[in-house]
Structure formats: C-alpha cells, structure tokens
Scaffold this motif. Structure first.
Motif, short mmCIF file in Angstrom:
data_model
loop_
_atom_site.label_atom_id
_atom_site.label_comp_id
_atom_site.label_asym_id
_atom_site.label_seq_id
_atom_site.Cartn_x
_atom_site.Cartn_y
_atom_site.Cartn_z
N SER A 181 26.94 -21.72 33.23
CA SER A 181 27.94 -23.15 34.56
C SER A 181 27.23 -23.17 35.13
CB SER A 181 29.62 -22.42 34.23
OG SER A 181 29.87 -23.09 35.27
N SER A 183 28.83 -24.72 38.21
CA SER A 183 29.82 -25.18 38.53
C SER A 183 29.54 -24.11 39.98
CB SER A 183 31.54 -24.55 38.10
OG SER A 183 31.18 -25.84 37.10
N TYR A 184 30.13 -24.82 40.79
CA TYR A 184 30.35 -23.96 41.86
C TYR A 184 31.20 -22.59 41.71
CZ TYR A 184 31.93 -22.30 47.32
OH TYR A 184 32.00 -22.21 48.18
N ASP A 185 30.91 -21.38 42.63
CA ASP A 185 31.30 -20.18 42.37
C ASP A 185 31.89 -19.64 44.01
OD1 ASP A 185 32.35 -17.81 42.21
OD2 ASP A 185 30.55 -16.94 40.67
N GLN A 221 25.19 -22.68 47.33
CA GLN A 221 24.68 -22.86 46.37
C GLN A 221 24.28 -23.92 45.32
OE1 GLN A 221 28.13 -21.19 43.04
NE2 GLN A 221 28.38 -20.61 46.07
N TYR A 223 22.22 -25.87 41.85
CA TYR A 223 21.75 -26.14 40.35
C TYR A 223 20.09 -26.39 40.25
CZ TYR A 223 24.11 -30.39 39.14
OH TYR A 223 23.89 -30.79 39.09
N PRO A 228 22.15 -22.74 37.66
CA PRO A 228 22.41 -22.12 38.61
C PRO A 228 21.47 -21.74 39.95
CG PRO A 228 23.66 -20.79 37.33
CD PRO A 228 22.27 -21.76 36.33
#
Length: 296
Positions: A181, A183-185, A221, A223, A228
């Motif tokens: 993924s 996506s932002y964590d 964050q 990628y 990522p």
C-alpha cells in the motif's frame, strides 16, 4: 506553519530518490531561469565537513602526480562507464571538478554509504551551475547496472558540490516485486520509533553530524514508484539536521539529504518567498514596472 511544512516537504523531495527527477528538475529550472533572464548566484565560500567530503586530489607537482599514477596503476581498479547525461546542458568551469573526478567522488560516497561496488556500472553525470531553488554549482550522478535509463530501473543517485565534492544528497531507487500500500499511515506518524532508531544508528555510524545526535523527528511520508517511504530528521546537538528516508515496506535505507543541502535550499526558498511578497505589496500599492522605470 505553512512555510515550515513547505520547507519540510521540499527537503524530503530532495532527499527522496530518483536522479531522473533531480536531473529533470535541474534542467527545467535552468531553462526557466534562462527564459526569464534571471542570473544564478553561486556562493564561493565553502564550509566542508570532513565526514561528508570525499578524498579529492590536492594540488601536486608533475613528479608527484606521475608517482601517484604509477602506484594507482598497481592497485586493482573498479571499471565503470562514465558519460555525460543526455539531458546535460551545463559546462563546468576551471574551478569545478571534472566529470571523471566528480564521478569518482560519487562512487566513493556510494561505497561508504551503500557499500556499493560499481564494477560494470553505468554512471551518467550532469553539471549544473545552480538553479532557482538550489543556487550552488553541482554535479549530479545517476548510477545503474544497465545501459538504458528508465523510470523503472534500479538506480543509485548522488548530488555534490561541483567545486569541493561535498555531498548534498544521495539515494537509492528501485521497483519492488510486490504491491504494498502506498497510502498514508496515520499510526506511523504517531509512533515512528523503529525508523528513528535506524536513522540514529546510521547517522552515528557514518558520522553525518559533527556532534552527538540530540533527537530524531518525523518529517513526512510518501512513495517513489511502488515503494512507500517515510522521512525523518536527525538533529544534532549543534543544530545540524540530516534528513533520511527509509522504505515503509522493508525498512531499507533509501537516501539522505545533508545539512548543507538543506540550508542552501531553505535560504533560496525563503529568498524567493520574500521576493514574491515584495512583488505582491507593490501590486497592491498600485506600482508597476513602468513606475519603477520612471522613478529611476
């Protein structure tokens, strides 16, 4: 706060990987500057950290140089291909390192930081006298183990001062055989201790800061390709900041931005912001370029 976040994002962008991006942006900024007639100013005074400058040759006599060359020939040499990048438009001055000297300095940084053996590698170099957002002459290198430069290629990159060879940033880009993924964590921003510890160890191991590490702070964050990443700032007790990026997929170290590079970028960006604010004030006051010419 807006300015601080913008500077952080810019710093992370420089630190994060992809010589293709570095070289393209440099070429684009040069073209814009040429089109607007904006002259780049490149500082001529340098402060070079012993830990971040490659071993570059000092001035030697012809006899000393010949003796050195004889000794070097007896050593096992690493063979790699060095050429000017097809995007290059700059021409180094007599004051600057030659393309070959800069490539060797870059190779040394890659060996020291990534433990990379460049045997058989292709090193594409680009020289730039300075850009709008990075007004310092620099050499940039794109290192691959295949001749073709493609966005998907596994590559290592570096950017250094064109005169002293001091490292500005270095990175590693790759294409994963997985689909993690991107996506932002949100949880990772709250607890990034794993990456803070990795960054602290590497900063101390490579002596990236001329003082003990004081703390490590979360930066952002993002990628690169399908990898990522997370970026953190390693802050020394002397105020130096080294920005480091790791893969969120497998914690692989991906690159760093030095304190010198950060300061150059932030100073240039703040100068651009001041110029923009001054222009906005003039427009708000009803001033125009013709008004200035009349007053002169």
């Amino acid at each position: 706060m807006k300015q601080k976040n913008f500077l952080k994002l810019t710093a992370a962008t420089f630190a994060i990987i992809g010589a293709g991006t570095i070289l393209f942006n440099a070429a684009a900024e040069t073209a814009v500057a040429a089109g607007t007639g904006k002259v780049e100013t490149v500082p001529t005074s340098y402060r070079v950290s012993d830990t971040l400058s490659a071993s570059l040759p000092e001035t030697e006599t012809k006899e000393e140089n010949k003796e050195k060359e004889t000794k070097e020939e007896s050593k096992e040499k690493v063979n790699y291909h060095v050429s000017m990048d097809s995007l290059n438009t700059g021409t180094p001055t007599d004051m600057d390192l030659t393309m070959e000297e800069a490539a060797e300095a870059g190779a040394q940084y890659l060996r020291n930081i990534f433990d990379l053996d460049l045997e058989g590698a292709y090193v594409y170099m680009m020289y730039n006298p300075g850009t709008v957002t990075f007004p310092r002459a620099f050499w940039a290198g794109d290192v691959l183990f295949e001749k073709a430069q493609t966005p998907e290629s596994t590559r290592w990159t570096f950017l250094m001062d064109a005169v002293t060879g001091e490292l500005f940033n270095i990175g590693h880009g790759r294409h994963l055989d997985a689909n993690p993924s991107l996506s932002y964590d949100a949880a990772l921003e709250k607890d990034y201790s794993l990456y803070a510890e990795l960054a602290r160890k590497k900063a101390e191991e490579w002596k990236l800061i001329d003082a003990p590490v004081d703390r490590v702070e979360y930066n952002c964050q993002g990628y690169s390709g399908n990898d990522p990443d997370i970026t953190v700032d390693v802050i020394g007790g002397n105020g130096e900041i080294v920005t480091m990026t790791f893969s969120r997929y497998d914690q692989t170290f991906l690159g760093l931005l030095t304190d010198t590079s950060r300061r150059i970028s932030e100073s240039a960006l703040m100068q651009l912001e001041r110029e923009a604010e001054n222009e906005a004030k003039k427009r708000a006051a009803g001033w125009s370029e013709s008004d200035e010419i009349t007053l002169r």
